[in-house]
Design a protein around this motif. Structure first.
Motif, PDB file in Angstrom:
ATOM      1  N   LEU A  59       0.339 -87.156 -49.434  1.00  0.00           N
ATOM      2  CA  LEU A  59       1.540 -86.918 -49.999  1.00  0.00           C
ATOM      3  C   LEU A  59       1.913 -85.481 -49.321  1.00  0.00           C
ATOM      4  CD1 LEU A  59       1.871 -88.026 -53.561  1.00  0.00           C
ATOM      5  CD2 LEU A  59       2.517 -89.231 -51.541  1.00  0.00           C
ATOM      6  N   HIS A  60       0.999 -84.765 -49.130  1.00  0.00           N
ATOM      7  CA  HIS A  60       1.439 -83.267 -48.847  1.00  0.00           C
ATOM      8  C   HIS A  60       0.491 -82.666 -47.486  1.00  0.00           C
ATOM      9  CE1 HIS A  60       4.079 -82.637 -52.217  1.00  0.00           C
ATOM     10  NE2 HIS A  60       3.187 -82.934 -52.834  1.00  0.00           N
ATOM     11  N   ALA A  61       1.171 -81.940 -46.571  1.00  0.00           N
ATOM     12  CA  ALA A  61       0.270 -81.383 -45.550  1.00  0.00           C
ATOM     13  C   ALA A  61      -0.010 -79.875 -45.748  1.00  0.00           C
ATOM     14  CB  ALA A  61       1.275 -81.677 -44.312  1.00  0.00           C
ATOM     15  N   LEU A  62       0.627 -79.412 -46.910  1.00  0.00           N
ATOM     16  CA  LEU A  62       0.380 -77.861 -47.015  1.00  0.00           C
ATOM     17  C   LEU A  62      -0.026 -77.757 -48.621  1.00  0.00           C
ATOM     18  CD1 LEU A  62       3.775 -76.492 -45.899  1.00  0.00           C
ATOM     19  CD2 LEU A  62       1.370 -76.417 -44.597  1.00  0.00           C
ATOM     20  N   LYS A  63      -0.807 -76.734 -48.892  1.00  0.00           N
ATOM     21  CA  LYS A  63      -1.157 -76.269 -50.153  1.00  0.00           C
ATOM     22  C   LYS A  63      -0.707 -75.111 -50.750  1.00  0.00           C
ATOM     23  CE  LYS A  63      -5.702 -74.604 -52.500  1.00  0.00           C
ATOM     24  NZ  LYS A  63      -6.972 -74.281 -52.406  1.00  0.00           N
ATOM     25  N   LEU A  64       0.016 -75.153 -51.847  1.00  0.00           N
ATOM     26  CA  LEU A  64       0.761 -74.113 -52.118  1.00  0.00           C
ATOM     27  C   LEU A  64      -0.209 -73.063 -52.711  1.00  0.00           C
ATOM     28  CD1 LEU A  64       3.307 -72.826 -53.158  1.00  0.00           C
ATOM     29  CD2 LEU A  64       3.182 -73.780 -55.349  1.00  0.00           C
ATOM     30  N   PHE A  65      -0.284 -71.696 -51.870  1.00  0.00           N
ATOM     31  CA  PHE A  65      -1.139 -70.621 -52.057  1.00  0.00           C
ATOM     32  C   PHE A  65      -0.681 -69.606 -53.238  1.00  0.00           C
ATOM     33  CE2 PHE A  65      -2.603 -66.508 -50.685  1.00  0.00           C
ATOM     34  CZ  PHE A  65      -4.009 -66.807 -50.850  1.00  0.00           C
ATOM     35  N   GLN A  66       0.672 -69.583 -53.132  1.00  0.00           N
ATOM     36  CA  GLN A  66       1.428 -68.472 -54.185  1.00  0.00           C
ATOM     37  C   GLN A  66       2.795 -68.716 -54.415  1.00  0.00           C
ATOM     38  OE1 GLN A  66       0.541 -64.474 -53.070  1.00  0.00           O
ATOM     39  NE2 GLN A  66       1.130 -63.658 -55.100  1.00  0.00           N
ATOM     40  N   ARG A  67       3.265 -68.535 -55.213  1.00  0.00           N
ATOM     41  CA  ARG A  67       4.546 -68.394 -55.715  1.00  0.00           C
ATOM     42  C   ARG A  67       5.169 -67.077 -56.383  1.00  0.00           C
ATOM     43  NH1 ARG A  67       8.171 -72.307 -59.662  1.00  0.00           N
ATOM     44  NH2 ARG A  67      10.086 -71.248 -59.786  1.00  0.00           N
ATOM     45  N   SER A 105       9.815 -72.566 -42.351  1.00  0.00           N
ATOM     46  CA  SER A 105       9.320 -72.205 -41.034  1.00  0.00           C
ATOM     47  C   SER A 105       8.996 -73.089 -40.226  1.00  0.00           C
ATOM     48  CB  SER A 105       7.920 -71.398 -41.589  1.00  0.00           C
ATOM     49  OG  SER A 105       8.316 -70.133 -42.178  1.00  0.00           O
ATOM     50  N   SER A 106       8.606 -72.927 -39.128  1.00  0.00           N
ATOM     51  CA  SER A 106       8.609 -73.711 -37.870  1.00  0.00           C
ATOM     52  C   SER A 106       7.291 -73.456 -37.102  1.00  0.00           C
ATOM     53  CB  SER A 106       9.717 -73.938 -36.775  1.00  0.00           C
ATOM     54  OG  SER A 106      10.093 -72.576 -36.462  1.00  0.00           O
ATOM     55  N   GLN A 107       6.791 -72.093 -37.361  1.00  0.00           N
ATOM     56  CA  GLN A 107       5.735 -71.634 -36.684  1.00  0.00           C
ATOM     57  C   GLN A 107       4.927 -70.714 -37.349  1.00  0.00           C
ATOM     58  OE1 GLN A 107       7.579 -69.955 -33.127  1.00  0.00           O
ATOM     59  NE2 GLN A 107       6.203 -71.164 -31.890  1.00  0.00           N
ATOM     60  N   ILE A 108       3.722 -70.604 -37.058  1.00  0.00           N
ATOM     61  CA  ILE A 108       2.734 -69.418 -37.921  1.00  0.00           C
ATOM     62  C   ILE A 108       2.942 -68.223 -36.899  1.00  0.00           C
ATOM     63  CG2 ILE A 108       0.458 -68.695 -38.566  1.00  0.00           C
ATOM     64  CD1 ILE A 108      -0.234 -71.732 -38.781  1.00  0.00           C
ATOM     65  N   GLY A 109       3.553 -67.150 -37.332  1.00  0.00           N
ATOM     66  CA  GLY A 109       3.959 -66.260 -36.265  1.00  0.00           C
ATOM     67  C   GLY A 109       5.105 -66.729 -35.495  1.00  0.00           C
ATOM     68  N   CYS A 110       5.202 -65.718 -34.362  1.00  0.00           N
ATOM     69  CA  CYS A 110       6.328 -66.072 -33.716  1.00  0.00           C
ATOM     70  C   CYS A 110       6.242 -65.085 -32.294  1.00  0.00           C
ATOM     71  CB  CYS A 110       7.893 -65.379 -34.164  1.00  0.00           C
ATOM     72  SG  CYS A 110       9.265 -65.954 -33.170  1.00  0.00           S
ATOM     73  N   ALA A 111       6.459 -65.897 -31.301  1.00  0.00           N
ATOM     74  CA  ALA A 111       6.016 -65.409 -29.870  1.00  0.00           C
ATOM     75  C   ALA A 111       7.605 -64.508 -29.417  1.00  0.00           C
ATOM     76  CB  ALA A 111       5.867 -66.291 -28.762  1.00  0.00           C
ATOM     77  N   GLU A 132       3.938 -80.597 -41.607  1.00  0.00           N
ATOM     78  CA  GLU A 132       4.024 -79.329 -42.211  1.00  0.00           C
ATOM     79  C   GLU A 132       5.526 -78.732 -42.314  1.00  0.00           C
ATOM     80  OE1 GLU A 132      -0.333 -77.521 -40.657  1.00  0.00           O
ATOM     81  OE2 GLU A 132       1.457 -77.471 -39.424  1.00  0.00           O
ATOM     82  N   ILE A 133       6.389 -78.956 -41.465  1.00  0.00           N
ATOM     83  CA  ILE A 133       7.589 -78.456 -41.599  1.00  0.00           C
ATOM     84  C   ILE A 133       8.411 -79.181 -42.950  1.00  0.00           C
ATOM     85  CG2 ILE A 133      10.037 -78.553 -40.466  1.00  0.00           C
ATOM     86  CD1 ILE A 133       8.484 -78.168 -37.709  1.00  0.00           C
TER      87      ILE A 133
END
Length: 375
Positions: A59-67, A105-111, A132-133
């Motif tokens: 169901l999820h591609a991400l893990k909630l790390f902190q709120r 967010s669409s990226q980790i970081g940004c160029a 992930e988006i």
């Protein structure tokens, strides 16, 4: 079976169809699963209880790390951990009017490496996958449902330059607006870019009702290039012509974002340049207060009276202008304050582990930079 062990991803139609055939499921069950999670944002246990093959679905591609919840306004910052072991942020903004906006967010970081943005100082630029988006939307939607709120708008204004991850962002918008997925109106979605002309046109053609925004920040080419290095790739003339062409495709205002920086772009002369550059474009100008970041101590926020005077000049010329108010300052959720230090530490740990020959480190190569940038 854990979500990590589940092999069929909800946002991959081919994988879900394989599951349906293998388990001989009624297609209606797949529709119910998507409706419950993507349209109603029901809790995981509720949608799993109704789906007979829930053990096989991720169901999820991400893990909630902190709120982190602001104590002074209605902002919530969500830190998510990706499969690469790095973190991204999403921000829920609860506006006083009752509407809610999610910044994804669409990226980790940004160029793009804009001088005013903490994300651009991260030294990492890695594309997020479509799921992930979209999972940022799902998990934020579940939080809002628990508060008896609904998600009003989605803005691609978080970490990353969305049009440097064009394929996945486009697919995400397709699913956000698809009747059998999120079924959202394109008019509730906004994509903000520092200016990638060809990709801007492709997006406008694909989604004529989608809202688009340009992070302009200066109508002087040299100044813009100083604060937005990527500004060298597209001149102000090219960006003006691109917006003009987009407005032959879309029957809607184009949003111009203008960050107010003391002594950099906030003079009366700067306002006149902006007015002249806009010309006959049909736009809405958002003047944005700057939130200082440790990595750019030379940049300071324009005083409020300066911002108001700048706005008055624009309004007097007939331009629709709004002075925005920053939310989430106490949790570093405001524009330009997205996570940096934690990912740099994790990236360094990954490099050290790789150098020491630890094959069990769960990180991707964080030195990977995005490809496909316009030359």
């Amino acid at each position: 079976m854990s979500a990590a062990a589940a092999t069929h991803r909800l946002f991959r139609m081919d994988e879900m169809e394989t599951l349906r055939r293998d388990r001989r499921l009624d297609p209606q069950l797949i529709r119910q699963l998507r409706n419950g999670l993507l349209k109603k944002f029901e809790p995981d246990d509720v949608v799993r209880e109704r789906f007979p093959a829930s053990d096989a679905v991720q169901l999820h591609a991400l893990k909630l790390f902190q709120r982190m919840d602001s104590e002074i306004d209605g902002a919530t910052k969500l830190l998510f951990e990706t499969d690469s072991g790095l973190l991204i942020e999403s921000v829920i903004l609860r506006i006083a009017s009752g509407r809610t906006t999610l910044c994804v967010s669409s990226q980790i970081g940004c160029a793009a490496a804009c001088d005013f943005c903490a994300t651009g100082k991260m030294g990492i630029a890695k594309n997020l996958a479509t799921e992930e988006i979209l999972d940022q939307v799902v998990q934020a939607g579940q939080i809002l449902r628990a508060e008896n709120r609904r998600l009003s708008n989605i803005v691609f204004m978080g970490m990353g330059e969305p049009l440097h991850n064009e394929a996945n962002v486009t697919e995400a918008i397709q699913l956000l607006t698809a009747p059998d997925h999120f079924a959202r109106s394109p008019s509730t979605v906004l994509v903000s870019t520092v200016g990638v002309p060809a990709a801007m046109l492709r997006l406008a053609n694909a989604f004529p009702r989608l809202n688009l925004a340009l992070s302009l920040h200066s109508a002087d080419q040299a100044t813009r290039e100083t604060i937005i290095p990527l500004g060298k790739k597209a001149s102000l003339t090219q960006l003006h012509d691109t917006i003009q062409e987009i407005q032959t495709i879309q029957d809607r205002e184009f949003m111009i974002e203008y960050l107010m920086l003391r002594g950099v772009n906030d003079s009366a002369e700067d306002a006149k340049r902006l007015i002249d550059w806009i010309g006959d474009l049909r736009v809405h100008v958002n003047l944005i207060p700057y939130n200082t970041i440790e990595a750019s101590p030379h940049l300071q926020a324009s005083p409020r009276p300066t911002i108001e005077s700048f706005a008055d000049l624009l309004k007097a010329s007939g331009l629709k202008t709004t002075v925005r108010y920053s939310l989430g300052h106490d949790i570093e959720a405001a524009c330009g304050q997205l996570i940096r230090q934690e990912n740099r530490q994790r990236a360094m740990q990954a490099r050290r582990a790789a150098a020491e020959g630890d094959s069990h480190v769960g990180f991707l190569d964080v030195r990977q930079v995005i490809d496909g940038l316009e030359s």
